[in-house]
Structures are given as C-alpha cells and as structure tokens.
Design an enzyme around this catalytic site. Structure first.
Site, PDB file in Angstrom:
ATOM      1  N   GLY A   1       4.711   5.955  -1.599  1.00  0.00           N
ATOM      2  CA  GLY A   1       3.776   5.564  -2.925  1.00  0.00           C
ATOM      3  C   GLY A   1       2.948   4.666  -2.811  1.00  0.00           C
TER       4      GLY A   1
ATOM      5  CD  GLU B   1       8.154  12.398   7.642  1.00  0.00           C
ATOM      6  OE1 GLU B   1       7.912  11.406   6.829  1.00  0.00           O
ATOM      7  OE2 GLU B   1       8.528  12.372   8.559  1.00  0.00           O
TER       8      GLU B   1
END
Lengths: 210, 210, 210, 210
Positions: free
Chosen positions: D94, D167
């Site tokens: 983030g 991922e």
C-alpha cells in the site's frame, strides 16, 4: 497540396530547424558520458512517458544492437539502477511527473547520472539533471501541466502536426546520436576491446560481423 | 559537419523523398477505410515488430486521442478481431513473419480488412493485404530474411542511419495521416455525430474542447 | 460458501494436485540446465502468450533478481538468442502458434535449448522441445486450437475457474523453482563466484545483502 | 520433500489462509461497484507495479473477455480516466509510489473511484482509497519502503517463497472475483442486456457462445 503532405513537410522542416539548434558541446558531453559509461561497465536506463517513451524505446533498441547494457524503466527485467549508471530522461516539456520522480530517485538516492532530453533547459527536469541536451519541438503552451495528470484528465497535446514535432525531432536526434556513437567508438575500437568485458557488440558491428 | 547532424539531414532528406512518393490514391482509400470503419463502429488494430511496432504504437496512441477504438496486437486488453475490423500491418520489408501470420489469420479466418504499410508492394505482406500503402525507406538488401528469424539470429538491420529510414518515414507518414483524418472528419462533423455513439473524440477535439 | 471462495478453493486444490504430479527428474534436469547455463554465461529467454506470458514475466523478474541474464521475448531490449542459450516456452496446450514459431527458430536455426512448460508432453511444443516439464491444469478441450488464431477469432478459454488453473499452477511452480534455485546455488556459492563474472546477484541475495 | 514442493505447499497454504480472511462485505461492495460501473458505461483501469502489476494485467485480460471496457495504466491505447470510472490499484504494501500517485490524480483531480487491493488497509493507499479489499500475504517488513525507490536502489522483496505470497494470493483472489462476477451477472442477465450497449460479452459468455 493535401494535408498529409503539408504535415509531413512541417515535420521535415522541424527536424531541419532542430539540426540548426543542436549544441555541439551538449552532444559532445553526452557522447562522452555514454562511451565512458560503456568502458566502465555502467548501464544505460531510458525513461519517458507516452510517445516520448516510445521514441526512447526505439533508441534503447539501437543501443542494445550496439552492445550496450541498456534497460527501459518499467519493463519486466529492468534491474535496479546502480551508482554511476546513466538515466536518459526524455520529456519535451521537462515537467512529466513520472519522469521527474524516476530521475530524482536515480540521482539523489542512488547517485546515477541523469541526462535530460527536453525542449526546456529551465524546466524542473532540466534543472535537476546532471546534463541537459536541448531538442526543440515542444511549444510553450504544452509546458504548463504534467503528463500523468494530463493523461488522467484527458488533456492531450494538440492533435495538429505541431503537437507531434518533439517526438519526430527526438527520434531523428537519437538516430543521429547512434550514428555518432558508431563513428566515435570505431575510432577507439582497440581501447574499447581492452576495457570492456563484452566487445562483441560495437566492435563486431563495425567489423561488419553483426 | 559532425556525424550526428549528417545523419539527421539524411533522415530529413529521406522524409522529403518519401513525401514525393506518397500515392494520393493509396492515401485516399486508407482514409476512407478508416472513416467508414469509424462510422460503422469497426475497430482498428495495429501490428508491427521491433522499431516499426513502436511507430505503430505512436500512431495508435494518436488514433485513441481522436476517439477511435484502437488496439495494439499483443497488449493486455486487446480483444478478438471481428469481421470488418481494420488491421494496420507495418513492415518495411513486408516479410516479417509475426506480422504476416497475424495478418493472414485476421483476413482469412476472420474477414478483417488488412492494410499493409510497407516499402515493397510485391512482398508477401503486400500481396496478401486488402490495401497497400507504400512508404519508402527500407532498402532491398533488408528484404530477404524474416524479422523474428533475424532477431533470434542477431542479424539486425545495418546500424548506419540508412537502416533507420523506414521508421522515421513511417512515423512522419502516420503523423501526416492523423492531420489528414482530423481535417477530413472536420468536414463531416455532423455526419459523424449522427453515425457514431461516442462523438466526443474527433468532434470535441476539433471544437478545441479536448 | 460464495462463488469467489469456491473458486479460490479450486485453485488451491489444483495447485495441490499439481504438486503431486511434479516429476522430480524433470525438475532436476531443468534446475541443472539453469545452473549450468548461468555458470557458462548463457542467457535465459522466456516466451508465452496471454496470461501464460504474464506468468512467464513474473518468473523472469525473479530470475533477474537472482542475478540471471534473462529476457522476455518481444520486449524492447531483448537481444538475439545465441547458441546454448535457454528458451523457457510456456504453453498449457503446447499448441500456441507464436510460442511454437519462436521455439523452432531458437532451436533449429540457432541451437538454443528449448524447455517446454506445458500440460501436454505430446503436444507440438512438447515434442520439439529439448526438455519438457509437465505442469497440469489445461484441460483437454482447450488443446485443439491455436492461441493466436483463437485470440483473433475471440475464442477465449472458458471463463470458469477451470480455464484459469494452468496459470495459477504455473505461477506456483515457477515460484517454487526460484526457491529451489536459491537453495541449490547456495550450496555451490563458491563455485558460482569463481565461474561467473557478476556474482553479486545470487550470492549477495543469499548473504541477505540484497 | 524437495524445496520446490515445499515452496508450492506454502503458496497453497497461503491462498487457503487468504480465503479465510476474505471479508464478504468488502467483496460485495467491490462486485457491486464493478456491476454498477458496467451498467453505466464506466470503464475500469488497473494499476500496479512489478509482479503485482502483472497479476493486475491477468485480471484485466479476464475482465476484457467478460466484455468490460478495461485498460491497464501505462499501455499504449489507455485513454484518459473520466469521472465515475473505477481504478483498481494493487499494492501489497500500500506504499508503492507510482500506484499512489496515479490513484491520487484519479480520485482528487478527476473524481474516479479508487479501489485498493492491499494487505494493509492502514497504508497510504488504503487510507486514500474509496474502497479497500484486504488480501493478505505481504509481510510487515516489506511495508516500509516504496517500490519505485526500492527498485531503483535494488532492494527487492526477499526471494524466499514468502516474498511471493501476496502475488499468488492476489491472482487467486482476482480469478475468484471473475467467477463471482460471472455468477452475479448471470442472475441479472436481462438487466444487463437492457442497460448496456454491448451485451455480447458477459451474456454471450454465459450462454456458452464465446
């Protein structure tokens, strides 16, 4: 004469004007930076947004053909920049946010050498770069706002041929630079062979072996 | 004069020669194909390898600015080609395997219209295309072998400025084509507004609102 | 349970089944090919279409982090393949035309080693490769037609989670392979330092310096 | 058990843990945003850096298959974001500078809706987004520094399988989301047909015609 041909003539004329404005000292220093970097196993990174970025890629492809270790910022296998590497930052206006951000990190955090290719040496990019090469073509009115911001807001460059002149000029300039690099490194073929681990690129190319 | 400037002048002269050789009928038909496609909600796809591919992308970006639904073959969100869509295939030699393969599928299996932009109308790409536009610049000696095969084997185009002329010419030609499209669609602004679901592109651009 | 979670469980189960089916001999040979290639300054090239290509890029990025000289076919600065280089060709069906074409040129014209990562060892790609590693996930019904042809015609893989399983499996497999390469090269750190011009990648990574 | 299989099991376990942590309310709101956007001809834009960006592209490709008008930030034909469009911003930490910059312009200057997909709802991206969906996997130690800055400095994520878990998780999550979207839009097939100019995507897919 039809519009298409008129526009092509304007592009021609713009490249011709651009040649007049090429500053020999600026070019000399860029060529030396690139040759010194090559001798010392430094890498070249290319960055640019939109169509300027595409012209940068066309240049990177030729540098790779010449034997340079060259990378395009944002592609898959682009490694970390290291101290002494060269970042070629292409921005007509010199205000493109993404290009500026990348250049700042490369220079201030890592100690890479930033070369700005821009129409405006007094732009934020021009001011922060280690070396500026002026390529004319971007008109004053395009300079105000930032690319990423403009792209997001849909404020594209004017679509008349004029909006296009920096990209044509910069492609011609960078192709000329490749020709210059070939000639210069040809003169110093032996030195290059001695100083570089992989002489197969430029040297083989000049021997007509590639 | 230094090599860089000499090379830039050769690029200039090449574009100038290219303008002489532009065939008005070929351009007229291409412009009509693009405008008809636009009116009928057909999409434009662009394909090309290496530096020709980069010039194709620069063209696609401008078409998008003009309001076209345009895609680059191989990018993430490129959808399936449909019958009646237009594929712009850019290859100086007209022999690039990947471009040929894509063009054949688009034409023969799907019924798209293939436009070849090439220096050689008698090349495999030129012969199979629905419409050919000749852009000079690729010399005969480059024509023999295939791009993908050459790329794999490292047989790049010559690195002298001459190797570069097709790309500079095709960029100037395609930017001229954008100028022509703007002028032509300006004349038919009302028709376009009536026939197209999203008139905000070309029309707004011409009103100076973009 | 909601559809999103059910689909995620199917992906989990598919990776779990895939682990059961991993053939140790196939993996051993792939690991040795990669380590031998690295010691001998061979490069790794990665190719794949659509989502398989994206997973291949994620693998290439990690190989680059490890210090490999690795390239993605089709990106800007990808050089010519040379004899002895390794091409990792990823295709669930083993029939993807672009991947097959690239693999044939690399093997037959250049003498590179082609490694196929596919669900079908008997597919055209499986049969022509120097080495095959089977990663399950692509169902039989997807095998018939060619990707480029399907993409052009709009015949995408089914959109149910099943269509997606090869990609999730291959991402997990390739990330596992990275972990294996790190462990294996860790054991042979000294040898690698002696044999490789740029030991800063794997070795520094293992020392926790990266 | 060999390292490759151990790593694959960790990836499996991580996806399994991720499923436990999926918040139904967060997913509901995201699904509704996407379906409402689709009905109202809003476009979806996807952004992410490095491997997260590749997973974002895999998601964008599926959305395109479903009939969405979707674009990847940075690709050639990506148009300007418009008010009400949806930006899916993917960043485990983030804190990725490029993703943050893009998200801020999209939200603050244009009025697009920003959806953050991140492990950290309290991160800068999480805080500025209109909607946050938490996908676990990025460990606390990765959160401190910025991606572009880390990429430039060579501080990559750890190469152990752990560095890889965000991922894999986000790929499984986004594939699950596609399954959910298909089911949800299937229920509302008629409404979609009435409200959308191009119903051929989702609807045809659900009829098994694609």
């Amino acid at each position: 004469m039809r519009t298409l041909k008129k526009a092509m003539f304007e592009i021609c004329k713009s490249i011709s004007d651009c040649i007049e404005n090429v500053n020999d000292e600026e070019v000399n220093r860029l060529v030396e930076l690139l040759i010194d970097g090559w001798k010392n196993n430094k890498r070249v990174f290319v960055t640019g947004a939109g169509r300027s970025g595409l012209m940068g890629r066309a240049f990177a492809m030729r540098l790779m053909h010449l034997g340079y270790e060259v990378f395009v910022v944002g592609e898959t296998i682009t490694p970390a920049v290291r101290k002494g590497d060269i970042l070629i930052a292409i921005s007509g206006s010199g205000t493109t946010k993404l290009v500026l951000e990348t250049s700042k990190i490369a220079k201030e955090e890592i100690g890479a050498k930033v070369v700005a290719i821009t129409s405006y040496p007094d732009s934020p990019l021009g001011k922060m770069a280690d070396h500026v090469v002026v390529v004319k073509g971007r008109t004053k009115s395009d300079v105000e706002s930032d690319y990423l911001s403009r792209q997001m807001r849909g404020e594209h460059s004017p679509l008349t041929p004029l909006g296009t002149l920096f990209e044509s000029n910069v492609l011609a300039f960078l192709d000329g630079l490749i020709a210059e690099l070939m000639e210069r490194t040809g003169k110093k073929e032996k030195d290059l062979e001695q100083n570089h681990a992989k002489p197969d690129g430029v040297v083989a190319a000049l021997k007509g072996e590639e």
